[in-house]
Design a protein around this motif. Structure first.
Motif, PDB file in Angstrom:
ATOM      1  N   VAL A 299      34.084  17.851 -25.160  1.00  0.00           N
ATOM      2  CA  VAL A 299      33.876  19.244 -24.578  1.00  0.00           C
ATOM      3  C   VAL A 299      34.627  19.149 -23.440  1.00  0.00           C
ATOM      4  N   LEU A 300      34.816  18.332 -22.528  1.00  0.00           N
ATOM      5  CA  LEU A 300      35.587  18.377 -21.188  1.00  0.00           C
ATOM      6  C   LEU A 300      37.206  18.461 -21.925  1.00  0.00           C
ATOM      7  N   ALA A 301      37.583  17.787 -22.809  1.00  0.00           N
ATOM      8  CA  ALA A 301      38.988  17.754 -23.277  1.00  0.00           C
ATOM      9  C   ALA A 301      39.172  19.264 -23.724  1.00  0.00           C
ATOM     10  N   TRP A 302      38.400  19.935 -24.412  1.00  0.00           N
ATOM     11  CA  TRP A 302      38.798  21.469 -24.918  1.00  0.00           C
ATOM     12  C   TRP A 302      38.648  22.255 -23.884  1.00  0.00           C
ATOM     13  N   ALA A 303      37.740  21.836 -22.795  1.00  0.00           N
ATOM     14  CA  ALA A 303      37.845  22.791 -21.384  1.00  0.00           C
ATOM     15  C   ALA A 303      39.132  22.731 -20.723  1.00  0.00           C
ATOM     16  N   TYR A 304      39.820  21.472 -20.836  1.00  0.00           N
ATOM     17  CA  TYR A 304      40.942  21.246 -20.319  1.00  0.00           C
ATOM     18  C   TYR A 304      42.315  21.888 -20.992  1.00  0.00           C
ATOM     19  N   PHE A 305      41.989  21.988 -22.172  1.00  0.00           N
ATOM     20  CA  PHE A 305      42.835  22.457 -23.204  1.00  0.00           C
ATOM     21  C   PHE A 305      43.082  23.937 -22.670  1.00  0.00           C
ATOM     22  N   VAL A 306      42.081  24.769 -22.607  1.00  0.00           N
ATOM     23  CA  VAL A 306      42.353  26.270 -22.017  1.00  0.00           C
ATOM     24  C   VAL A 306      42.616  26.121 -20.702  1.00  0.00           C
ATOM     25  N   THR A 307      42.269  25.385 -19.945  1.00  0.00           N
ATOM     26  CA  THR A 307      42.567  25.342 -18.552  1.00  0.00           C
ATOM     27  C   THR A 307      44.184  24.920 -18.326  1.00  0.00           C
ATOM     28  N   PHE A 308      44.106  23.813 -18.249  1.00  0.00           N
ATOM     29  CA  PHE A 308      45.615  23.115 -17.790  1.00  0.00           C
ATOM     30  C   PHE A 308      46.627  23.409 -18.995  1.00  0.00           C
ATOM     31  N   GLY A 309      46.207  23.353 -20.291  1.00  0.00           N
ATOM     32  CA  GLY A 309      47.157  23.933 -21.280  1.00  0.00           C
ATOM     33  C   GLY A 309      47.514  25.054 -21.140  1.00  0.00           C
ATOM     34  N   SER A 310      46.736  26.205 -20.869  1.00  0.00           N
ATOM     35  CA  SER A 310      47.220  27.513 -20.617  1.00  0.00           C
ATOM     36  C   SER A 310      48.055  27.568 -19.366  1.00  0.00           C
ATOM     37  N   GLU A 311      47.541  26.746 -18.413  1.00  0.00           N
ATOM     38  CA  GLU A 311      48.741  26.744 -17.097  1.00  0.00           C
ATOM     39  C   GLU A 311      50.090  26.362 -17.458  1.00  0.00           C
ATOM     40  N   LEU A 312      50.050  25.280 -18.010  1.00  0.00           N
ATOM     41  CA  LEU A 312      51.530  24.743 -18.362  1.00  0.00           C
ATOM     42  C   LEU A 312      52.215  25.611 -19.270  1.00  0.00           C
ATOM     43  N   ALA A 313      51.636  26.350 -20.197  1.00  0.00           N
ATOM     44  CA  ALA A 313      52.161  27.582 -21.212  1.00  0.00           C
ATOM     45  C   ALA A 313      52.610  28.623 -20.279  1.00  0.00           C
ATOM     46  N   VAL A 314      51.766  29.034 -19.136  1.00  0.00           N
ATOM     47  CA  VAL A 314      51.920  30.346 -18.720  1.00  0.00           C
ATOM     48  C   VAL A 314      53.099  30.075 -17.523  1.00  0.00           C
ATOM     49  N   VAL A 315      53.024  28.891 -16.779  1.00  0.00           N
ATOM     50  CA  VAL A 315      53.983  28.503 -15.833  1.00  0.00           C
ATOM     51  C   VAL A 315      55.415  28.780 -16.515  1.00  0.00           C
ATOM     52  N   SER A 316      55.638  28.057 -17.824  1.00  0.00           N
ATOM     53  CA  SER A 316      57.015  28.122 -18.232  1.00  0.00           C
ATOM     54  C   SER A 316      57.355  29.576 -18.661  1.00  0.00           C
ATOM     55  N   MET A 317      56.410  30.443 -18.849  1.00  0.00           N
ATOM     56  CA  MET A 317      56.985  31.780 -19.612  1.00  0.00           C
ATOM     57  C   MET A 317      56.725  32.747 -18.487  1.00  0.00           C
ATOM     58  N   LEU A 318      56.205  32.481 -17.411  1.00  0.00           N
ATOM     59  CA  LEU A 318      55.685  33.731 -16.255  1.00  0.00           C
ATOM     60  C   LEU A 318      56.979  34.262 -15.645  1.00  0.00           C
ATOM     61  N   PRO A 319      57.902  33.720 -15.217  1.00  0.00           N
ATOM     62  CA  PRO A 319      59.195  34.279 -14.591  1.00  0.00           C
ATOM     63  C   PRO A 319      60.025  35.077 -15.564  1.00  0.00           C
ATOM     64  N   GLY A 320      60.012  34.620 -16.846  1.00  0.00           N
ATOM     65  CA  GLY A 320      60.691  35.410 -17.852  1.00  0.00           C
ATOM     66  C   GLY A 320      59.893  36.673 -18.143  1.00  0.00           C
ATOM     67  N   PHE A 321      58.351  36.589 -18.003  1.00  0.00           N
ATOM     68  CA  PHE A 321      57.619  37.659 -18.192  1.00  0.00           C
ATOM     69  C   PHE A 321      58.010  38.762 -17.264  1.00  0.00           C
ATOM     70  N   PHE A 322      57.967  38.278 -16.043  1.00  0.00           N
ATOM     71  CA  PHE A 322      58.011  39.414 -14.910  1.00  0.00           C
ATOM     72  C   PHE A 322      59.220  39.969 -15.047  1.00  0.00           C
ATOM     73  N   LEU A 323      60.357  39.235 -15.249  1.00  0.00           N
ATOM     74  CA  LEU A 323      61.677  39.891 -15.519  1.00  0.00           C
ATOM     75  C   LEU A 323      61.951  40.691 -16.518  1.00  0.00           C
ATOM     76  N   ASP A 324      61.112  40.366 -17.742  1.00  0.00           N
ATOM     77  CA  ASP A 324      61.227  41.658 -19.016  1.00  0.00           C
ATOM     78  C   ASP A 324      60.566  42.827 -18.449  1.00  0.00           C
ATOM     79  N   THR A 325      59.384  42.377 -17.994  1.00  0.00           N
ATOM     80  CA  THR A 325      58.444  43.651 -17.713  1.00  0.00           C
ATOM     81  C   THR A 325      58.836  44.507 -16.590  1.00  0.00           C
TER      82      THR A 325
END
Lengths: 491, 583
Positions: A299-325
């Motif tokens: 359960v903890l592993a899945w919880a980390y999947f959505v927390t840290f996993g989403s963080e890593l994903a978002v951190v790499s796409m967010l600057p681009g997202f702001f730029l596009d928006t």
């Protein structure tokens, strides 16, 4: 002789010195790992890249981290944290410089894939800090290590665009600023080798009894554990499929097939490791005092999947997202806004741990994951019509829940099975990376808004899953007003 | 906190019978001892069978002495001794005694001579000691197997000659080995009056009928023994007949769980703050906290005496192996009595948490001393090491290796040098108590540990001697004898490449003979070190002529290779000059 406090200014104290040396090493590894994200438009322009190709690059960056964690873990056991961290930084420095001077998209992609290795640096420092700090202050020390080190991605987002455009400037500005991070990592790797020590003077570096897999305590848990490894291979295969001619045609059919075979081999190898570690348990069972429930880990592993996993994903796409928006926003501003997400690390992670101590483990985790789900729904609604400030506030609120959730996960990790904390942390951490690859792979299929919705929906699923966590038993002692330490009678 | 806490479930049902047969005198002797309480755990169950040699005058006395002597002496050996050590020592002593008794006979065979076979059951293992032609069989799942080898040679015409026996020679060569125990195993010990007259196959069939699953009590086992003896008699046995049967109902496998159950009831103390009181001890300050343990200075509230409290680190709260080790630490410490070893204090008010107390010795550690002074005077260093040796010998007398001799583990107090920390000790006897969890092995680098730890060869008291050698060298010079390269050594060839810098090169006040002693203690090959610490101590105090020669010093001080290079160079030049002149 203060005991549970960590006096960060006392650099005469060798363990404090080690902590500083080590979090900086981790910080730099994160800078290198995410130095491409804020430079998106510059890199895309140089290589005349499509959005799909860019997204593929983001995914490649986190792909190799998953197997790298297993390998790095074994190397640390064998060679000790000092050697491994130094080598990792030196290698990362070299790959980073090569990345900076790549001439084709293929070279760029290959080097990003290789740089995925640097993301596994986290495990090394956890081991190092664990060797140096006594139990009562190790939690805080690792919080500082993790939190400040993770901040590296924000620092990269903050500084690199300015460095690329203002300081170096020109068409190759981004190349020089990426090179700068590589040189820094390389030099620091050597510095770390010279200054860091594996253990306090006179102590022995202990090799864990069994490595390569986690010990579980029942046959059911054994199969559950094997099952938990499957998503990792599934998502890696999906990623390869996406890159193959069936998807974006970045790699040949042949290469894709080689990858699939490799995954099967890796899985079989991992299975054999797990089997080896658990052979004794499977034939003889395990002592009553040594039992624990693997479901907690899952359960903890899945919880980390959505927390840290989403963080890593978002951190790499967010600057681009702001730029596009927001058309017309400067690259430096987009980078800075993008870093707003990782910025929260400094406070959010410790707060999550504090919530967990204060309000109960399961309840805190449920609420935090619920919060991040809402947060991502909100992010999915951001359009160019939103004021920039409001968008930033939304991002920061969401990231608070994400990182507090990470803190809450790691507040429970040491309570499951104390002597296996390192390995449980390893599995949980690995799932964070699986999350990142999953979300970024999903990102290659969909647009930004849908991407956020996917995270939000998966978070809701995990929120239900967290209800399976049983509250770990708490303290068994209390201190009377006169200072007497006594046992709490458990009825 | 000691082994008394550990209860065993080792459960064995036994029977035995001995008969003179057609002979007038029974020269066989048999005996079984099943102790209870702590001795059962530490020492196990012993069954012994001995056949006094008929040719000898004292056969009957020899076998009886061997059996009764072994049964009583084995149980008086130290708890920390291994079965092999205890058994061999006792057997050797018996052999020497019997041999001495037989000295006035003209031929050894006429003296006090006996065969000897013993099986010791302990912690799900069977240990076998065997000399002569008595036999031990093991029946497992219906299959019979002879687990001893007959030390007898046939000399034609059906006569057999005993090749090995107790009491023949001053040196006794004993067969020793260890087997795993399983529930249902049956051990059979016989003298030749039985096994010479019953084919192995016949014995197996017979055992199958007389010993069934339902043979639960000793009386039934005894009668089974009688039936087998009767059959051998019926087959025409001409000798004394003896047999012992041991059936394993429970090998004591889950012993480790019991060990834990008895100690894991004590919880770990929380992280302690100065001013807090634990079981009547007030915490004054924290001495040291590492990732493995926490050490505090405490004061008894009742009488104000100070003590050192060592508590386990919460990191290992559910690590049975660590907890076992931690408890063993106190147990080891409490059994070593020496003025040069820190004393373990029994908590007067009892305790509710897992920790242990040692006396408080004020004074710096040798490590602190070295950091202040870089090096010590030769007299001080000699003095310190002599005391350290006396402390270390107290460990070795109990079959315990300290394994972590280093400057930080020695306190230099006004009352002399004290060895502290039992955390790395290896205890021979306890090493055998089976645990399902493998022990941690050192991997990394330690400047003081002997090469054998890294090379995985046999660890012995000589390994402690090596550490002591490094320590003495460091006290005299402030440096490591092999320099910084030592802790990088991993393989044999790395060690072979090491270069020893003589201590008098770094500190001219060190006498050559003292360096010779250090050098010997620091031999990479343990065989080349001192056989005993006492000899090392002697060579530290008094010049050993073997190391006194000036030649070694001259060779070291006067670089001979360079000398001859210069000589050769000069001669070459002279030659060239002559050649030029001649031309």
């Amino acid at each position: 002789m203060s005991s549970s406090k960590v006096n960060l200014l006392d650099i005469q104290d060798p363990k404090i010195r080690t902590l500083h040396l080590t979090w900086v090493a981790f910080f730099l590894s994160f800078v290198v790992w995410f130095n491409h994200a804020p430079l998106k438009p510059l890199i895309m322009e140089t290589f005349n890249m499509s959005v799909d190709q860019w997204k593929a690059l983001l995914t490649l960056n986190v792909a190799l981290t998953i197997p790298a964690r297993i390998i790095i873990g074994m190397l640390v056991d064998r060679f000790g944290p000092r050697n491994v961290f130094s080598s990792l930084l030196v290698l990362a420095g070299i790959f980073c410089c090569l990345f900076a001077f790549a001439q084709t998209y293929q070279q760029l992609a290959l080097l990003r894939l290789l740089l995925g290795f640097v993301g596994a640096g986290f495990v090394i420092g956890i081991r190092m800090v664990g060797e140096w700090f006594p139990a009562k202050s190790v939690g805080l020390a690792q919080g500082i290590y993790g939190g400040w080190g993770n901040f590296g991605s924000a620092a990269a987002a903050f500084t690199l665009p300015t460095l690329a455009i203002v300081v170096f400037g020109g068409e190759n500005g981004w190349r020089y600023s990426v090179t700068a991070t590589g040189v820094l990592a390389f030099a620091y790797g050597i510095f770390y080798f010279l200054r860091a020590k594996n253990t306090p003077k006179g102590s022995t570096y202990f090799k864990p009894k069994r490595s390569g897999g986690l010990e579980v305590s029942s046959k059911r848990d054994y199969w559950l554990y094997i099952l938990m490894n499957v998503p990792m291979y599934v998502i890696l295969s999906v990623m390869v499929w996406k890159l193959s001619p069936a998807g974006t045609s970045l790699i040949s059919e042949m290469t894709a097939n080689v990858c699939y075979v490799l995954f099967v081999v890796l899985f079989v190898f991992q299975y054999s490791q797990i089997r080896k570690v658990n052979k004794e348990m499977l034939t003889h069972g395990v002592a009553e005092s040594d039992k624990y429930e693997f479901k907690q880990v899952a359960v903890l592993a899945w919880a980390y999947f959505v927390t840290f996993g989403s963080e890593l994903a978002v951190v790499s796409m967010l600057p681009g997202f702001f730029l596009d928006t927001y058309q017309g926003m400067s690259l430096a501003a987009a980078g800075a806004l993008g870093s707003a997400f990782a910025f929260m690390n400094l406070v959010a992670r410790p707060s999550g741990g504090w919530f967990s101590d204060k309000f109960g483990r399961r309840k805190s985790l449920t609420l935090l994951i619920g919060g991040l789900s809402i947060g991502y729904f909100v992010l999915s609604q951001i359009t160019s019509g939103w004021p920039v400030l409001l968008a930033v506030v939304a991002v920061m609120c969401c990231s608070f829940f994400v990182q507090a959730g990470e803190g809450a996960v790691f507040a429970i990790v040491p309570l499951i099975k104390r002597r296996m904390t390192g390995q449980i942390a390893g599995i949980t951490g690995a799932f964070g990376n699986v999350g990142a690859v999953t979300y970024l792979t999903a990102f290659t299929f969909v647009d930004t808004s849908t991407f956020f919705v996917i995270i939000a929906v998966s978070a809701i699923a995990v929120m239900f899953l967290t209800q399976f966590i049983s509250e770990p038993s708490g303290h068994t002692t209390e201190v009377l007003p006169d200072g007497t330490v006594q046992l709490i009678e458990v009825s | 906190m000691s082994l008394e806490h550990m209860s065993s479930r080792l459960d064995v049902v036994v029977g035995q019978y001995s008969s003179a047969g057609i002979k007038a005198v029974n020269e066989d002797a048999i005996g079984i001892r099943i102790p209870d309480g702590s001795a059962l755990i530490a020492k196990g169950i012993v069954a012994v069978i001995a056949d006094g040699v008929s040719a000898s005058e004292g056969g009957k006395v020899a076998s009886a002495t061997a059996v009764s002597g072994f049964l009583s002496d084995y149980y008086s050996t130290h708890d920390t001794w291994s079965v092999e050590t205890s058994g061999s020592k006792v057997l050797n002593a018996l052999n020497r005694w019997l041999y001495g008794q037989g000295q006035h006979y003209t031929t050894a065979e006429k003296g006090y001579v006996t065969t000897f076979s013993a099986v010791i059951l302990k912690s799900s293992s069977a240990y076998v000691f065997h000399v002569g032609d008595s036999r031990i069989y093991r029946i497992r799942a219906g299959d019979i197997e002879q687990i001893t080898r007959d030390h007898a040679t046939a000399v034609g015409n059906g006569q057999r000659y005993l090749a090995r026996a107790v009491g023949i020679d001053l040196n006794l060569d004993v067969d020793f080995h260890r087997l795993d125990l399983l529930a249902g195993d049956l051990f059979v010990l016989t003298t030749d009056g039985v096994h010479e007259w019953l084919k192995t196959r016949e014995l197996q069939d017979l055992l199958h009928t007389v010993v069934s699953e339902n043979t639960v009590d000793a009386r039934a086992m005894d009668s089974a023994c009688e039936q087998i003896v009767a059959r051998a008699m019926g087959n025409g046995s001409t000798d004394n007949l003896s047999i012992q049967l041991l059936r394993i109902n429970n090998p004591g496998q889950p012993e480790h769980d019991d060990v834990l159950a008895s100690v894991s009831t004590l919880p770990f103390p929380p992280a302690l703050q100065p001013g807090q009181i634990i079981d009547g001890w007030k915490v004054l300050s924290e001495i040291q906290a590492t990732s493995r343990s926490e050490v505090y200075l405490v004061e008894n509230q009742a009488d104000g005496t100070k003590a050192v409290l060592k508590a386990p680190s919460a990191n290992f709260m559910d690590d049975p192996e660590y907890i076992e080790r931690f408890i063993m630490e106190e147990w080891v410490g409490s059994r070593i009595a020496s003025a040069n070893v820190v004393k373990v204090i029994k908590p007067p008010q009892g305790r509710k948490f897992l920790y242990y107390l040692t006396e408080y010795v004020s004074g710096p550690t040798l490590g602190q001393l070295l950091r202040e002074r870089t090096r010590l005077s030769v007299v001080d260093a000699q003095n310190i090491i002599i005391q350290a040796i006396s402390g270390l010998r107290a460990f070795h007398r109990r079959d315990v290796l300290h394994q972590d001799i280093k400057p930080d583990n020695m306190i230099y107090s006004d009352k002399g040098v004290r060895i502290i920390d039992f955390g790395s000790c290896h205890v021979a006897g306890v090493g055998e108590i089976k645990t399902r969890i493998s022990r941690q092995k050192t991997l990394g680098t330690r400047d003081y540990c002997a090469p054998e730890y890294l090379l995985n060869t046999t660890i012995s008291a000589k390994s402690d001697q090596f550490s002591l050698g490094v320590l003495l060298y460091e006290l005299l010079t402030g440096k490591h004898p092999f320099g910084a390269t030592y802790h990088k050594c991993v393989e044999e060839k790395d060690f072979a490449r090491l270069h020893y810098t003589p201590s008098y090169k770094l500190n001219p006040l060190v006498p050559v003979w003292l360096d010779g002693a250090i050098r010997r203690a620091l031999s990479i090959d343990p065989e080349k070190r001192y056989p005993a610490l006492s000899e090392f101590a002697q060579d530290i105090q008094r010049p050993n002529p073997a190391y006194e020669s000036d030649r070694q010093v001259m060779a070291d001080r006067f670089n001979s290779v360079r000398f001859w290079k210069v000589v050769a160079g000069v001669l070459l030049l002279a030659n060239l000059l002559t050649w030029l002149i001649v031309l």
